[in-house]
Structures are given as C-alpha cells and as structure tokens.
Design a protein around this motif. Structure first.
Motif, PDB file in Angstrom:
ATOM      1  N   GLU A 285      51.928 -21.795 -22.273  1.00 40.88           N
ATOM      2  CA  GLU A 285      52.528 -20.526 -22.706  1.00 40.88           C
ATOM      3  C   GLU A 285      52.137 -20.195 -24.136  1.00 40.88           C
ATOM      4  OE1 GLU A 285      56.730 -20.267 -22.082  1.00 40.88           O
ATOM      5  OE2 GLU A 285      56.563 -20.849 -19.984  1.00 40.88           O
ATOM      6  N   THR A 286      51.870 -21.219 -24.927  1.00 41.35           N
ATOM      7  CA  THR A 286      51.411 -21.029 -26.302  1.00 41.35           C
ATOM      8  C   THR A 286      50.229 -21.958 -26.546  1.00 41.35           C
ATOM      9  OG1 THR A 286      52.875 -22.704 -27.240  1.00 41.35           O
ATOM     10  CG2 THR A 286      53.714 -20.442 -27.149  1.00 41.35           C
ATOM     11  N   LEU A 287      49.420 -21.573 -27.500  1.00 43.25           N
ATOM     12  CA  LEU A 287      48.244 -22.365 -27.829  1.00 43.25           C
ATOM     13  C   LEU A 287      48.109 -22.405 -29.342  1.00 43.25           C
ATOM     14  CD1 LEU A 287      45.920 -23.804 -26.352  1.00 43.25           C
ATOM     15  CD2 LEU A 287      44.688 -21.644 -26.354  1.00 43.25           C
ATOM     16  N   ASN A 288      47.868 -23.585 -29.886  1.00 37.80           N
ATOM     17  CA  ASN A 288      47.710 -23.773 -31.326  1.00 37.80           C
ATOM     18  C   ASN A 288      46.498 -24.669 -31.542  1.00 37.80           C
ATOM     19  OD1 ASN A 288      50.399 -22.617 -32.025  1.00 37.80           O
ATOM     20  ND2 ASN A 288      51.022 -24.330 -30.743  1.00 37.80           N
ATOM     21  N   PHE A 289      45.592 -24.221 -32.385  1.00 36.12           N
ATOM     22  CA  PHE A 289      44.395 -25.001 -32.646  1.00 36.12           C
ATOM     23  C   PHE A 289      43.776 -24.542 -33.957  1.00 36.12           C
ATOM     24  CE2 PHE A 289      43.346 -21.346 -30.085  1.00 36.12           C
ATOM     25  CZ  PHE A 289      42.213 -20.812 -30.681  1.00 36.12           C
ATOM     26  N   GLU A 290      42.868 -25.363 -34.453  1.00 33.05           N
ATOM     27  CA  GLU A 290      42.094 -24.986 -35.630  1.00 33.05           C
ATOM     28  C   GLU A 290      40.633 -25.057 -35.253  1.00 33.05           C
ATOM     29  OE1 GLU A 290      41.331 -26.322 -40.245  1.00 33.05           O
ATOM     30  OE2 GLU A 290      43.309 -26.637 -39.347  1.00 33.05           O
ATOM     31  N   LEU A 291      39.896 -24.003 -35.555  1.00 33.94           N
ATOM     32  CA  LEU A 291      38.474 -23.919 -35.253  1.00 33.94           C
ATOM     33  C   LEU A 291      37.784 -23.274 -36.438  1.00 33.94           C
ATOM     34  CD1 LEU A 291      36.333 -24.341 -32.975  1.00 33.94           C
ATOM     35  CD2 LEU A 291      36.793 -21.994 -32.281  1.00 33.94           C
ATOM     36  N   GLU A 292      36.731 -23.893 -36.913  1.00 38.31           N
ATOM     37  CA  GLU A 292      35.982 -23.371 -38.058  1.00 38.31           C
ATOM     38  C   GLU A 292      36.893 -23.122 -39.265  1.00 38.31           C
ATOM     39  OE1 GLU A 292      32.607 -22.811 -38.339  1.00 38.31           O
ATOM     40  OE2 GLU A 292      32.259 -23.595 -36.327  1.00 38.31           O
ATOM     41  N   GLY A 293      37.920 -23.961 -39.416  1.00 33.91           N
ATOM     42  CA  GLY A 293      38.815 -23.843 -40.559  1.00 33.91           C
ATOM     43  C   GLY A 293      39.855 -22.746 -40.449  1.00 33.91           C
ATOM     44  N   VAL A 294      40.008 -22.135 -39.262  1.00 34.17           N
ATOM     45  CA  VAL A 294      40.998 -21.075 -39.050  1.00 34.17           C
ATOM     46  C   VAL A 294      42.074 -21.588 -38.099  1.00 34.17           C
ATOM     47  CG1 VAL A 294      41.414 -18.732 -38.186  1.00 34.17           C
ATOM     48  CG2 VAL A 294      39.306 -19.234 -39.448  1.00 34.17           C
ATOM     49  N   LYS A 295      43.287 -21.789 -38.647  1.00 35.60           N
ATOM     50  CA  LYS A 295      44.420 -22.170 -37.801  1.00 35.60           C
ATOM     51  C   LYS A 295      44.851 -20.948 -36.993  1.00 35.60           C
ATOM     52  CE  LYS A 295      47.850 -24.534 -39.376  1.00 35.60           C
ATOM     53  NZ  LYS A 295      48.954 -25.054 -40.230  1.00 35.60           N
ATOM     54  N   THR A 296      44.940 -21.136 -35.671  1.00 34.36           N
ATOM     55  CA  THR A 296      45.222 -20.025 -34.765  1.00 34.36           C
ATOM     56  C   THR A 296      46.373 -20.376 -33.837  1.00 34.36           C
ATOM     57  OG1 THR A 296      42.892 -19.382 -34.825  1.00 34.36           O
ATOM     58  CG2 THR A 296      44.201 -18.534 -32.987  1.00 34.36           C
ATOM     59  N   SER A 297      47.244 -19.401 -33.598  1.00 34.01           N
ATOM     60  CA  SER A 297      48.309 -19.518 -32.598  1.00 34.01           C
ATOM     61  C   SER A 297      48.226 -18.317 -31.670  1.00 34.01           C
ATOM     62  CB  SER A 297      49.687 -19.556 -33.255  1.00 34.01           C
ATOM     63  OG  SER A 297      49.852 -20.737 -33.995  1.00 34.01           O
ATOM     64  N   ILE A 298      48.386 -18.590 -30.373  1.00 31.31           N
ATOM     65  CA  ILE A 298      48.344 -17.528 -29.359  1.00 31.31           C
ATOM     66  C   ILE A 298      49.585 -17.629 -28.492  1.00 31.31           C
ATOM     67  CG2 ILE A 298      47.037 -16.471 -27.465  1.00 31.31           C
ATOM     68  CD1 ILE A 298      44.521 -17.883 -28.519  1.00 31.31           C
ATOM     69  N   ILE A 299      50.213 -16.477 -28.258  1.00 33.75           N
ATOM     70  CA  ILE A 299      51.366 -16.348 -27.366  1.00 33.75           C
ATOM     71  C   ILE A 299      51.262 -14.966 -26.732  1.00 33.75           C
ATOM     72  CG2 ILE A 299      52.862 -15.408 -29.186  1.00 33.75           C
ATOM     73  CD1 ILE A 299      55.200 -17.004 -27.952  1.00 33.75           C
ATOM     74  N   HIS A 300      51.765 -14.800 -25.531  1.00 36.79           N
ATOM     75  CA  HIS A 300      51.611 -13.499 -24.878  1.00 36.79           C
ATOM     76  C   HIS A 300      52.543 -12.436 -25.461  1.00 36.79           C
ATOM     77  CE1 HIS A 300      50.497 -10.550 -21.958  1.00 36.79           C
ATOM     78  NE2 HIS A 300      51.730 -10.480 -21.469  1.00 36.79           N
ATOM     79  N   ILE A 301      53.832 -12.714 -25.504  1.00 32.52           N
ATOM     80  CA  ILE A 301      54.813 -11.732 -25.979  1.00 32.52           C
ATOM     81  C   ILE A 301      55.305 -12.157 -27.360  1.00 32.52           C
ATOM     82  CG2 ILE A 301      57.017 -10.595 -25.532  1.00 32.52           C
ATOM     83  CD1 ILE A 301      56.608 -11.232 -22.544  1.00 32.52           C
ATOM     84  N   ALA A 302      55.121 -11.280 -28.352  1.00 37.90           N
ATOM     85  CA  ALA A 302      55.471 -11.674 -29.721  1.00 37.90           C
ATOM     86  C   ALA A 302      56.332 -10.663 -30.458  1.00 37.90           C
ATOM     87  CB  ALA A 302      54.201 -11.905 -30.534  1.00 37.90           C
ATOM     88  N   GLY A 303      56.309  -9.408 -30.078  1.00 33.02           N
ATOM     89  CA  GLY A 303      56.952  -8.380 -30.878  1.00 33.02           C
ATOM     90  C   GLY A 303      55.966  -7.845 -31.905  1.00 33.02           C
ATOM     91  N   ALA A 304      56.434  -6.982 -32.756  1.00 26.78           N
ATOM     92  CA  ALA A 304      55.576  -6.342 -33.765  1.00 26.78           C
ATOM     93  C   ALA A 304      55.516  -7.196 -35.024  1.00 26.78           C
ATOM     94  CB  ALA A 304      56.126  -4.964 -34.098  1.00 26.78           C
ATOM     95  N   ALA A 305      54.486  -6.952 -35.823  1.00 31.63           N
ATOM     96  CA  ALA A 305      54.345  -7.670 -37.099  1.00 31.63           C
ATOM     97  C   ALA A 305      55.606  -7.460 -37.940  1.00 31.63           C
ATOM     98  CB  ALA A 305      53.116  -7.172 -37.845  1.00 31.63           C
ATOM     99  N   GLY A 306      56.177  -8.558 -38.405  1.00 31.43           N
ATOM    100  CA  GLY A 306      57.398  -8.501 -39.198  1.00 31.43           C
ATOM    101  C   GLY A 306      58.661  -8.405 -38.370  1.00 31.43           C
ATOM    102  N   LYS A 307      58.527  -8.147 -37.077  1.00 32.33           N
ATOM    103  CA  LYS A 307      59.675  -8.034 -36.173  1.00 32.33           C
ATOM    104  C   LYS A 307      59.427  -8.908 -34.942  1.00 32.33           C
ATOM    105  CE  LYS A 307      60.596  -3.341 -37.662  1.00 32.33           C
ATOM    106  NZ  LYS A 307      60.652  -1.935 -37.271  1.00 32.33           N
ATOM    107  N   TYR A 308      59.034 -10.151 -35.190  1.00 33.45           N
ATOM    108  CA  TYR A 308      58.670 -11.065 -34.119  1.00 33.45           C
ATOM    109  C   TYR A 308      59.886 -11.487 -33.312  1.00 33.45           C
ATOM    110  CZ  TYR A 308      54.522 -11.259 -37.022  1.00 33.45           C
ATOM    111  OH  TYR A 308      53.426 -10.912 -37.763  1.00 33.45           O
ATOM    112  N   ASN A 309      59.697 -11.713 -32.029  1.00 32.39           N
ATOM    113  CA  ASN A 309      60.786 -12.213 -31.206  1.00 32.39           C
ATOM    114  C   ASN A 309      61.042 -13.690 -31.532  1.00 32.39           C
ATOM    115  OD1 ASN A 309      59.006 -13.864 -29.649  1.00 32.39           O
ATOM    116  ND2 ASN A 309      58.677 -12.230 -28.170  1.00 32.39           N
ATOM    117  N   PHE A 310      62.079 -14.243 -30.961  1.00 28.17           N
ATOM    118  CA  PHE A 310      62.502 -15.604 -31.282  1.00 28.17           C
ATOM    119  C   PHE A 310      61.393 -16.615 -31.038  1.00 28.17           C
ATOM    120  CE2 PHE A 310      64.303 -19.688 -29.984  1.00 28.17           C
ATOM    121  CZ  PHE A 310      64.971 -20.041 -31.144  1.00 28.17           C
TER     122      PHE A 310
END
Length: 169
Positions: free
Chosen positions: A66-91
């Motif tokens: 449901e979520t993915l967290n990894f670092e590639l080429e020095g960029v920490k990345t997180s992926i989730i399908h449903i997040a809400g808007a920037a600054g108004k993220y869901n729980f």
C-alpha cells in the motif's frame, strides 16, 4: 536515472503510454493499476515500482504494498495512493511522511495532475494525474523526470490526449 510516473490506469494501457515510457529506466505507478495483467505488461516492459490503490483487488494487493519507501540516486521517495492535498495530508499520508521524511512524495487517486513543492516539509509533492480512460479527468497524463545525485530535474508533463482518445497495441 530517468523515471516514468503514472497513476490511475484502471486496467488501461495503450501505445502512447509505452511510447512515452520507452526512454525511461524505471516506471513508478501510484496505484489504481486495475488488474494484474496491467501490472504484468508494465513489468515486462521496464523495471517497475508501485503501490496498490483503492480499486485494486486481492491479487494486486498480494503482489504490491500500500506504501513504498526507498532511496534511489540519493532521492528518498515515498509513494501512497491516497494522500490528500499538499499541506492537508490525510492521516495515513502524514504518518508515512513523518516516518520517512521523503524528498519526493508521490500519490495518485485524485486524477488531478499536480507538481508542488511543500515548503513546510521540504519535499516535492507529485501526482501524475490519470493515464487511464476511467474517471472524470478530461486529459490523460503521466510524468517523466530525472533523479541523479540527490536531485530531481527535467520534470515533463506528458499529455496522452482526451480521456476517450486511445490507441491500442
């Protein structure tokens, strides 16, 4: 490393998607893949990373997180399908961001293309819109970008045409 980012394919892949993803080293999918055949087509084409979305069934949920967290080429990345808007993220999104402190935060679900820097959390919030033909979006979209040495650059919005305009393999 060149990345192709899509979301909300809803079991739809057409020639344009593969054409635009051809120069990419990896494909990332932010959920609502649709079915395992769609995922299999993508993974047969290029190395892929992805998460499940709210419409994805039991088979995909066994294959992908449901979520993915990894670092590639020095960029920490997180992926989730449903997040809400920037600054108004869901729980769930807030919990993920707090736990992982990503530089690149990716979501899907809204079918609304968005690339926005969240100054408070010092991360780039990205939603590639929807590449599929189901939903309320007018234009199908995906993103391409480069990550290298801790930087995200060359962000491209790719418009695949109107939701009803598709090409078949």
């Amino acid at each position: 490393m060149r990345i192709g980012l899509l979301s909300d394919t809803h079991s739809h892949l057409d020639d344009l998607i593969f054409q635009y993803l051809e120069p990419c080293d990896e494909i990332w999918h932010a959920g609502d893949i649709g079915n395992e055949q769609t995922w299999d087509q993508l993974t047969a084409f290029k190395p892929c990373r992805g998460v499940t979305g709210n419409i994805d069934g039991a088979v995909l949920r066994r294959m992908l997180p449901e979520t993915l967290n990894f670092e590639l080429e020095g960029v920490k990345t997180s992926i989730i399908h449903i997040a809400g808007a920037a600054g108004k993220y869901n729980f769930e999104a807030r919990k993920l961001i707090t736990a992982t402190t990503p530089k690149l935060f990716i979501c899907g679900h809204s079918h609304i293309l968005k690339v926005q820097y969240d100054k408070n959390l010092q991360m780039l919030h990205v939603n590639p819109g929807a590449a599929g033909v189901h939903g309320f979006h007018a234009i199908r979209t995906l993103l391409r970008f480069t990550i290298s040495e801790g930087n995200i650059s060359n962000m491209e919005v790719v418009e695949l045409g109107k939701r009803g305009a598709i090409t078949k393999k």
